[in-house]
Write an enzyme that holds these catalytic residues in place. Structure first.
Site, short mmCIF file in Angstrom:
data_model
loop_
_atom_site.label_atom_id
_atom_site.label_comp_id
_atom_site.label_asym_id
_atom_site.label_seq_id
_atom_site.Cartn_x
_atom_site.Cartn_y
_atom_site.Cartn_z
N GLY A 1 -3.27 -3.38 -6.84
CA GLY A 1 -2.54 -3.93 -7.98
C GLY A 1 -3.46 -4.48 -9.07
O GLY A 1 -3.20 -4.31 -10.27
N ASN A 2 -4.60 -5.12 -8.66
CA ASN A 2 -5.46 -5.78 -9.65
C ASN A 2 -6.22 -4.80 -10.55
O ASN A 2 -6.82 -5.20 -11.53
CB ASN A 2 -6.45 -6.73 -8.94
CG ASN A 2 -7.48 -5.97 -8.11
OD1 ASN A 2 -7.18 -4.92 -7.55
ND2 ASN A 2 -8.67 -6.50 -8.02
N LYS B 1 12.06 -4.24 1.96
CA LYS B 1 11.14 -4.45 0.83
C LYS B 1 11.91 -4.99 -0.38
O LYS B 1 12.76 -4.29 -0.95
CB LYS B 1 10.49 -3.10 0.52
CG LYS B 1 9.63 -3.07 -0.70
CD LYS B 1 8.19 -3.38 -0.39
CE LYS B 1 7.40 -3.46 -1.67
NZ LYS B 1 6.22 -4.30 -1.56
N LYS C 1 1.90 2.16 -0.74
CA LYS C 1 0.99 3.03 -1.50
C LYS C 1 -0.28 3.40 -0.73
O LYS C 1 -0.84 4.48 -0.95
CB LYS C 1 0.62 2.42 -2.86
CG LYS C 1 -0.33 1.25 -2.80
CD LYS C 1 -1.61 1.54 -3.55
CE LYS C 1 -2.67 0.49 -3.40
NZ LYS C 1 -2.57 -0.67 -2.61
N LYS D 1 -3.36 -1.25 4.97
CA LYS D 1 -4.63 -0.61 4.58
C LYS D 1 -5.40 -0.19 5.83
O LYS D 1 -5.92 0.92 5.92
CB LYS D 1 -5.50 -1.57 3.76
CG LYS D 1 -4.89 -1.92 2.41
CD LYS D 1 -5.83 -2.81 1.59
CE LYS D 1 -5.04 -3.55 0.52
NZ LYS D 1 -4.24 -2.70 -0.35
#
Ligand code: ADP
Ligand code: MG
Length: 317
Positions: free
Chosen positions: A14-15, A134, A218, A280
């Protein structure tokens, strides 16, 4: 071939596009994307990698849903999966333009770059469809939430004292629907941006495919992309330089090089938070199990160092 470029899927966190506390103006987003593209350009310049970029879309889709909600009397609101498609186009465009400009400044403006609006196939019988989890879009009052539940069949839930929100399923990715098109572009030396926001969740039914309102993680979708393209390296760029054991405790310890078995054990032991580091690490494990060479988790600014083994957390078989 000795110097064959390694196909590398890069998952941007996101960053890379929006930093915490920013409102999301186009100036803010473009400035962040420019910084990100500086790193990507270094990888391209090294000549060692064929890169495919994927990215998150949480804040962007959140804003689209808010706009839809606020303007619903003026313009027909779009469903979540359409907002997902919109966000892929928007973010893909920002990366295409910024990466081109960055490469052009380094004398590499002739490298083609393209975004593929990507559908990710999920199983219509995925258990996630029975337990939407979510949260997406705006906060509602209880009354409004209950009305949406009845009128639109939304699943709604109270979100940690902050108000009511819609929750959607988060199914597992099964296949990147556009994988052949992406493969052809990569073979033709095009830098591809694909599967943004985890892709547009799509199910197969009676010989057709259609979009569904859900959100695919993602990092897991990025792994599917890496697997479907036979990538050698899967590089997950986030906001921490290394994955930690005993995160945020006095015993905290960074991981540099770990084996597949170690990664699985640490995941089982609960070292990685659900919804952030656990997917992740889960994606990294899947990638190595599927025959990938290296999965790397590191921060955006250490991407090049991590590829050269000087930073980050690397998982190998
Ligand atoms: P992204 O947008 O890159 O997907 P996330 O917030 O989902 O970012 O994931 C990165 C975050 O994971 C870090 O900011 C960190 O707070 C969190 N995290 C949870 N567990 C760990 C861990 N064991 N080691 C390092 N970071 C962790
Ligand atoms: Mg995340």
């Amino acid at each position: 071939m000795v110097n064959e470029k390694k196909v590398t899927v890069i998952a941007l966190g996101g960053n890379a596009i929006l930093k915490p506390g920013q409102r999301g103006t186009i100036a803010e987003q473009m400035a962040n994307v420019e910084e990100t593209c500086g790193q990507l350009a270094q990888m391209v310049e090294s000549g060692c990698y064929k890169i495919i970029v994927t990215h998150g879309n949480g804040p962007q889709v959140g804003n689209l849903l808010l706009q839809n909600e606020a303007g619903k009397e003026l313009a027909a609101p779009m469903p979540l999966h359409i907002c997902g498609a919109q966000s892929q186009g928007m973010i893909g465009f920002m990366i295409q333009q910024s990466l081109h400009n960055t490469l052009a400044a380094r004398g590499k403006g002739d490298i083609p770059i393209a975004t593929v609006v990507t559908q990710v196939v999920v199983d219509k019988d995925d258990p996630a469809f029975d337990s939407p989890s979510k949260p997406v879009g705006p906060f509602y009052s209880e009354e409004e939430a209950k009305r949406l539940e009845t009128e639109k069949g939304y699943h709604v839930r109270e979100d940690a004292g902050r108000g009511w929100r819609r929750v959607v399923p988060s199914p597992d990715p099964v296949e990147i629907f556009e994988k052949k098109a992406i493969r052809q572009l990569v073979d033709a030396r095009t830098i591809v941006i694909a599967s943004g926001g985890g892709g547009i969740p799509t199910v197969r039914e009676n010989g057709n495919i259609h979009g569904v309102d859900a959100v695919i993680d993602k990092d897991l979708a990025g792994e599917q992309l890496a697997e479907d393209l036979g990538a050698k390296i899967f590089l997950i760029l986030t906001d921490v330089e290394q994955v930690k054991l005993n995160y945020k405790t006095p015993q905290e310890e960074g991981l540099s090089q770990i084996s597949l078995d170690e990664a699985k054990r640490y995941l089982d032991e609960g070292h990685f938070a659900k919804g952030s580091m656990a997917p992740k690490m889960g994606a990294a494990i899947r990638f190595i199990e599927a025959g990938g060479e290296r999965a790397i988790i590191t921060s955006l600014d250490r991407a090049v160092d991590a590829l050269e083994g000087r930073a980050g957390t690397t998982i190998r078989s």
